[in-house]
Write a protein that holds these residues in place. Sequence first.
Motif, mmCIF file in Angstrom:
data_model
loop_
_atom_site.group_PDB
_atom_site.id
_atom_site.type_symbol
_atom_site.label_atom_id
_atom_site.label_comp_id
_atom_site.label_asym_id
_atom_site.label_seq_id
_atom_site.Cartn_x
_atom_site.Cartn_y
_atom_site.Cartn_z
ATOM 1 N N UNK A 157 -38.971 36.393 -41.697
ATOM 2 C CA UNK A 157 -38.636 37.509 -42.554
ATOM 3 C C UNK A 157 -37.866 38.278 -41.608
ATOM 4 N N UNK A 158 -36.786 39.603 -42.229
ATOM 5 C CA UNK A 158 -36.053 40.235 -41.403
ATOM 6 C C UNK A 158 -36.942 41.013 -40.318
ATOM 7 N N UNK A 159 -36.159 41.238 -39.382
ATOM 8 C CA UNK A 159 -36.817 41.676 -38.118
ATOM 9 C C UNK A 159 -38.081 41.192 -37.543
ATOM 10 N N UNK A 160 -38.216 39.942 -37.721
ATOM 11 C CA UNK A 160 -39.155 39.099 -37.175
ATOM 12 C C UNK A 160 -38.835 38.730 -35.752
ATOM 13 N N UNK A 161 -39.607 37.685 -35.149
ATOM 14 C CA UNK A 161 -39.453 37.106 -33.821
ATOM 15 C C UNK A 161 -39.414 35.699 -33.787
ATOM 16 N N UNK A 162 -38.470 35.102 -33.021
ATOM 17 C CA UNK A 162 -38.507 33.708 -32.650
ATOM 18 C C UNK A 162 -38.531 33.398 -31.514
ATOM 19 N N UNK A 163 -39.112 32.193 -30.821
ATOM 20 C CA UNK A 163 -39.194 32.022 -29.279
ATOM 21 C C UNK A 163 -39.041 30.531 -29.131
ATOM 22 N N UNK A 164 -38.070 30.190 -28.033
ATOM 23 C CA UNK A 164 -37.904 28.874 -27.585
ATOM 24 C C UNK A 164 -38.454 28.984 -25.969
ATOM 25 N N UNK A 165 -39.650 28.514 -25.663
ATOM 26 C CA UNK A 165 -40.224 28.592 -24.399
ATOM 27 C C UNK A 165 -40.294 27.068 -23.903
ATOM 28 N N UNK A 166 -40.022 26.951 -22.596
ATOM 29 C CA UNK A 166 -40.295 25.493 -22.003
ATOM 30 C C UNK A 166 -41.312 25.494 -20.922
ATOM 31 N N UNK A 167 -42.232 24.817 -20.572
ATOM 32 C CA UNK A 167 -43.470 24.648 -19.660
ATOM 33 C C UNK A 167 -43.294 23.489 -18.996
ATOM 34 N N UNK A 168 -43.845 23.479 -17.879
ATOM 35 C CA UNK A 168 -43.955 22.026 -17.232
ATOM 36 C C UNK A 168 -45.017 21.195 -17.722
ATOM 37 N N UNK A 169 -45.111 19.778 -17.691
ATOM 38 C CA UNK A 169 -46.035 18.851 -17.936
ATOM 39 C C UNK A 169 -46.020 17.956 -16.686
ATOM 40 N N UNK A 170 -47.491 17.299 -16.672
ATOM 41 C CA UNK A 170 -47.314 16.424 -15.509
ATOM 42 C C UNK A 170 -46.518 15.255 -15.511
ATOM 43 N N UNK A 171 -45.783 14.797 -14.538
ATOM 44 C CA UNK A 171 -44.857 13.375 -14.412
ATOM 45 C C UNK A 171 -45.314 12.441 -15.214
ATOM 46 N N UNK A 172 -44.767 11.608 -15.710
ATOM 47 C CA UNK A 172 -45.299 10.235 -16.526
ATOM 48 C C UNK A 172 -44.313 9.314 -15.614
ATOM 49 N N UNK A 173 -44.664 8.556 -14.791
ATOM 50 C CA UNK A 173 -43.697 7.561 -13.968
ATOM 51 C C UNK A 173 -42.666 8.332 -13.263
ATOM 52 N N UNK A 174 -41.451 7.866 -13.541
ATOM 53 C CA UNK A 174 -40.429 8.546 -12.661
ATOM 54 C C UNK A 174 -39.756 9.945 -13.489
ATOM 55 N N UNK A 175 -40.227 10.034 -14.657
ATOM 56 C CA UNK A 175 -39.988 11.085 -15.751
ATOM 57 C C UNK A 175 -40.765 12.372 -15.591
ATOM 58 N N UNK A 178 -41.727 17.845 -19.724
ATOM 59 C CA UNK A 178 -41.341 19.224 -20.223
ATOM 60 C C UNK A 178 -42.155 19.619 -21.673
ATOM 61 N N UNK A 179 -42.686 20.806 -21.795
ATOM 62 C CA UNK A 179 -43.398 20.968 -23.206
ATOM 63 C C UNK A 179 -42.166 22.140 -23.635
ATOM 64 N N UNK A 180 -41.718 21.964 -24.711
ATOM 65 C CA UNK A 180 -40.819 22.831 -25.544
ATOM 66 C C UNK A 180 -41.697 23.546 -26.833
ATOM 67 N N UNK A 181 -41.835 24.877 -26.581
ATOM 68 C CA UNK A 181 -42.530 25.577 -27.778
ATOM 69 C C UNK A 181 -41.759 26.376 -28.532
ATOM 70 N N UNK A 182 -41.504 26.194 -29.695
ATOM 71 C CA UNK A 182 -40.880 26.797 -30.754
ATOM 72 C C UNK A 182 -41.650 27.731 -31.586
ATOM 73 N N UNK A 183 -41.601 28.934 -31.468
ATOM 74 C CA UNK A 183 -42.729 29.811 -32.131
ATOM 75 C C UNK A 183 -42.030 30.929 -32.996
ATOM 76 N N UNK A 184 -42.721 31.279 -34.242
ATOM 77 C CA UNK A 184 -42.251 32.218 -34.903
ATOM 78 C C UNK A 184 -43.399 33.164 -35.790
ATOM 79 N N UNK A 185 -42.964 34.323 -36.116
ATOM 80 C CA UNK A 185 -44.021 34.978 -36.685
ATOM 81 C C UNK A 185 -43.735 35.069 -38.282
#
Length: 398
Positions: A157-175, A178-185
């Motif tokens: 709704x109007x006046x709300x909040x949205x977030x896009x936040x990245x966090x580190x995860x453990x490597x998988x092989x050579x890769x 990255x955890x991407x969190x998309x959050x809203x209220x």
Amino acid sequence: IMQEEAAKNALLEDAVNEVNNANRAKSDFLSRMSHDMRTPMNAIIGLVDLAKEINNPSETREYLYNIDASSHFLLGLINDVLDLSRIENGKIELWEEPFSIEEFQKGIRTVIKPLLDAKNISFVFDMSCAKSDILVDKLRFNQIFYNLLSNAAKYTQNGGKVELIAQRLKKRGQKNGIRFIIRDNGIGMSEQFMALLFNPFSQERTTFTRELQGSGLGLTIVKNLVEAMGGSIKVNSELGKGSEFIVDLYLVEIDSASHIEQQDSTNEEVLQGLRILLVEDNEINIMVAKKMLMRKGCIVNVARNGEEAVNQFMISAIGEFDCVLMDIRMPLMDGLEATRKIRALDRDDAVHIPIVAMTADAFLDDMNRTRDAGMNAHITKPIESNVLFKTIIQSMQQ
């Protein structure tokens, strides 16, 4: 024998039920898409009628703005259907290339920020943990996050909040993970709906969502794209309190300073004086393409079918045309046959002249057919001017 007969009958009944369910799903899909596509089309046609009747520049601009918005919404619906078809046929191909966080953020600012600003929604963008460029299919990567963020904007709704936040995860092989969190209220989702969330055409109908449009395909496509990239997606949500989508991806990271970004040449001065053979049978499409090209200083000759295009090319002086823009579906001779005939001509420019498909055919098979016929590139209608110019320039440089 009676048991065997009963088993056969049960199998037959299951098969009939499956067919009936598939038919119901198909009918529901066609009904929904018919409604959702007619809504923006009705707006487009109505706004055009209004614009034709007035002589007020500021009011006309407003109508044109709304026509543009409705057109892009309709195109989004069509693209959703095409993407789902490609996914179901296992024909999604990923093209990895360097992608910087700055470039990603710029895209978010251009595409998503206006949606949030229109509703005075505050936006948190925190990608500080991802300092390097990543190797990824840019188009599909953007498609995932544009979809999730536009949904967050839509259902907050109007006046709300949205977030896009990245966090580190453990490597998988050579890769690196990255955890991407998309959050809203925003309005959140019911527990019952969350069980169906990633099914095609699923949309929770509430008082708030009744006026919101969409195909119900977006999250299905997102899930399939995330999984095609070797990642995973999950969701937490509570009705009335908001939603949180968690996308885990494992990507190759590269040092931003260790490679030179390949900058696409978009020097539009190259277009000045370029001699184009435009092959198209639809008069409105001819008018639109000609105006786009002539504004950049191109000289445009028109052929209205493939046969006419081949004849024009045959009688032209060698080097008279710099590029051919070729429609595919045309009377007398289609664009594929015309391209093959031009390529087979016994003259130097026939082999080397750039031929670009400019067509409504948008499936991977269609693109393969244009390439096999000898075309250099494939642009899907409706044509966007910047894509057209960029493709012509790139074809000229090959």
